[in-house]
Design an enzyme around this catalytic site. Sequence first.
Site, PDB file in Angstrom:
ATOM      1  N   TYR A  34       0.988  -1.255   0.142  1.00 45.61           N
ATOM      2  CA  TYR A  34       0.100   0.101  -0.067  1.00 45.61           C
ATOM      3  C   TYR A  34       0.966   1.341   0.036  1.00 45.61           C
ATOM      4  O   TYR A  34       1.936   1.284   0.012  1.00 45.61           O
ATOM      5  CB  TYR A  34      -0.923  -0.001   1.221  1.00 45.61           C
ATOM      6  CG  TYR A  34      -0.409   0.398   2.380  1.00 45.61           C
ATOM      7  CD1 TYR A  34       0.587  -0.589   3.292  1.00 45.61           C
ATOM      8  CD2 TYR A  34      -0.605   1.544   3.307  1.00 45.61           C
ATOM      9  CE1 TYR A  34       1.176  -0.287   4.395  1.00 45.61           C
ATOM     10  CE2 TYR A  34      -0.054   1.560   4.315  1.00 45.61           C
ATOM     11  CZ  TYR A  34       0.724   1.048   5.033  1.00 45.61           C
ATOM     12  OH  TYR A  34       1.489   1.091   6.109  1.00 45.61           O
ATOM     13  N   HIS A 103      -0.563 -20.805  -0.431  1.00 42.65           N
ATOM     14  CA  HIS A 103       0.136 -20.051  -0.458  1.00 42.65           C
ATOM     15  C   HIS A 103       1.216 -19.166  -1.635  1.00 42.65           C
ATOM     16  O   HIS A 103       1.052 -18.234  -1.271  1.00 42.65           O
ATOM     17  CB  HIS A 103       1.122 -20.403   0.829  1.00 42.65           C
ATOM     18  CG  HIS A 103       0.507 -20.586   2.018  1.00 42.65           C
ATOM     19  ND1 HIS A 103      -0.265 -21.402   2.356  1.00 42.65           N
ATOM     20  CD2 HIS A 103       0.949 -20.176   3.179  1.00 42.65           C
ATOM     21  CE1 HIS A 103      -0.862 -21.519   3.640  1.00 42.65           C
ATOM     22  NE2 HIS A 103      -0.141 -20.494   4.027  1.00 42.65           N
ATOM     23  N   LYS A 148       6.536  -1.898   2.009  1.00 38.92           N
ATOM     24  CA  LYS A 148       5.308  -1.087   2.651  1.00 38.92           C
ATOM     25  C   LYS A 148       4.144  -2.078   2.438  1.00 38.92           C
ATOM     26  O   LYS A 148       3.230  -1.783   1.492  1.00 38.92           O
ATOM     27  CB  LYS A 148       5.046   0.125   1.934  1.00 38.92           C
ATOM     28  CG  LYS A 148       4.049   1.084   2.826  1.00 38.92           C
ATOM     29  CD  LYS A 148       4.227   2.428   2.366  1.00 38.92           C
ATOM     30  CE  LYS A 148       3.122   3.318   3.113  1.00 38.92           C
ATOM     31  NZ  LYS A 148       3.444   3.442   4.466  1.00 38.92           N
ATOM     32  N   GLU A 180      11.901   1.864  14.309  1.00 34.68           N
ATOM     33  CA  GLU A 180      10.952   2.822  13.958  1.00 34.68           C
ATOM     34  C   GLU A 180       9.483   2.761  14.999  1.00 34.68           C
ATOM     35  O   GLU A 180       9.482   1.933  15.657  1.00 34.68           O
ATOM     36  CB  GLU A 180      10.466   2.831  12.423  1.00 34.68           C
ATOM     37  CG  GLU A 180       9.702   1.482  12.229  1.00 34.68           C
ATOM     38  CD  GLU A 180       9.679   1.355  10.728  1.00 34.68           C
ATOM     39  OE1 GLU A 180       9.468   2.339   9.858  1.00 34.68           O
ATOM     40  OE2 GLU A 180       9.258   0.169  10.331  1.00 34.68           O
ATOM     41  N   LEU A 204      10.935   0.885   7.516  1.00 27.74           N
ATOM     42  CA  LEU A 204      10.129   1.537   6.244  1.00 27.74           C
ATOM     43  C   LEU A 204      11.288   2.679   6.029  1.00 27.74           C
ATOM     44  O   LEU A 204      11.281   3.766   6.834  1.00 27.74           O
ATOM     45  CB  LEU A 204       8.758   1.839   6.412  1.00 27.74           C
ATOM     46  CG  LEU A 204       8.243   2.183   5.111  1.00 27.74           C
ATOM     47  CD1 LEU A 204       8.161   1.247   4.005  1.00 27.74           C
ATOM     48  CD2 LEU A 204       6.794   2.830   5.168  1.00 27.74           C
TER      49      LEU A 204
HETATM   50  N1  PDD Z   1       2.643   5.154   7.939  1.00 26.74           N
HETATM   51  N2  PDD Z   1       7.246   3.477   9.222  1.00 26.74           N
HETATM   52  C1  PDD Z   1       6.119   2.909   9.250  1.00 26.74           C
HETATM   53  C2  PDD Z   1       6.173   1.656   9.724  1.00 26.74           C
HETATM   54  C3  PDD Z   1       4.997   3.547   8.474  1.00 26.74           C
HETATM   55  O1  PDD Z   1       3.757   3.002   8.623  1.00 26.74           O
HETATM   56  C4  PDD Z   1       5.132   4.756   7.888  1.00 26.74           C
HETATM   57  C5  PDD Z   1       4.026   5.534   7.493  1.00 26.74           C
HETATM   58  C6  PDD Z   1       6.431   5.553   8.143  1.00 26.74           C
HETATM   59  C7  PDD Z   1       6.395   6.749   7.531  1.00 26.74           C
HETATM   60  O2  PDD Z   1       6.441   6.903   6.031  1.00 26.74           O
HETATM   61  P1  PDD Z   1       6.120   8.175   5.143  1.00 26.74           P
HETATM   62  O3  PDD Z   1       7.053   9.372   5.839  1.00 26.74           O
HETATM   63  O4  PDD Z   1       6.225   7.650   4.105  1.00 26.74           O
HETATM   64  O5  PDD Z   1       4.647   8.516   5.544  1.00 26.74           O
HETATM   65  C8  PDD Z   1       7.515   4.895   8.448  1.00 26.74           C
HETATM   66  C9  PDD Z   1       1.567   5.459   6.980  1.00 26.74           C
HETATM   67  C10 PDD Z   1       1.355   7.018   7.261  1.00 26.74           C
HETATM   68  C11 PDD Z   1       0.460   4.728   7.341  1.00 26.74           C
HETATM   69  O6  PDD Z   1       0.648   3.318   7.291  1.00 26.74           O
HETATM   70  O7  PDD Z   1      -0.904   4.985   7.440  1.00 26.74           O
END
Ligand code: PDD
Length: 281
Positions: A34, A103, A148, A180, A204
């Site tokens: 996503y 799977h 992601k 993170e 991520l």
């Molecule tokens: N989440 N790390 C994780 C695990 C995340 O889910 C996200 C973002 C980030 C930051 O990525 P970015 O700067 O590209 O938003 C880091 C999004 C916003 C979500 O899952 O809704």
Amino acid sequence: MDDPLVYLNGQLTPLSEARIPVLDRGFIFGDGIYEVIPVYKRKMFRAEQHLARLFRSLDAISIANPHTKPEWLALIQTIMDAHPADDQMVYLQITRGVAKRAHAFPANVTPTVFIMTNPIVLPSDAVRAKGVACVSLEDKRWLHCEIKSSSLLGNVLAAQYAAEHDATESIQFRDGFLTEASSSNVWIVKGGKLMGPPKTNLILEGIRYALLQELCAANGIVFEARNITRAEVFAADEVLLSSATKEVLPVVSIDGQPIGAGVPGPMYKKLYAAYQAAKAA
Ligand code: PDD
């Protein structure tokens, strides 16, 4: 708008009417990826970078990209244009598609493509003025956090742990090192430097990772990517979160222990101002 127009497999339909078959591998296996793209004043922010990451995610799990970049941009634009809000958060999800449950990848399957948008909900001025509380947590997710993936159970459990402790985020550590938060990247400030974990399979790479690097360079702030210990996080002058929906957000306590002065600090204020300027540019 409660029932925005969404895109699903070539059709535009109200969200309430969008349906996928139960054998969709996104539902059965979490076999999909996503992306979340912020939109300000009807313009995607860092669209190139978000699409590049979407393509990397597809590649990482061997889903053939079903559209060209101009096609993706046009599809997103259609969904954005149909929504009355000027500031939005576009959500895209691509799964491997629908197939009998087994799977390994099925042959000749067509990916499911879903795009929706909603008004973006950003932290309020009151939240920004006070900063947020976080909790720490051992990172027990899998070892492909760089993808992601919509398989987010580890992140869901970490977010729930934060919610149950009246915290905004769980800040995770693996083998004693910062990774993170449940849905954002984490940064520490020490001696005027901004530091974050290196880009590896353990985090991520947020689109704000490179953005903060750029904002630091433009503002004469030293940026360093390196492994950060738990002790360093607790002893930091400031801790910041970054994500599409948090932008940059100051963390003022972890596990009830104040970080630095226990209030949003000067690095946060500088980077937040720079972020707002980048949005407006
Ligand atoms: N989440 N790390 C994780 C695990 C995340 O889910 C996200 C973002 C980030 C930051 O990525 P970015 O700067 O590209 O938003 C880091 C999004 C916003 C979500 O899952 O809704």
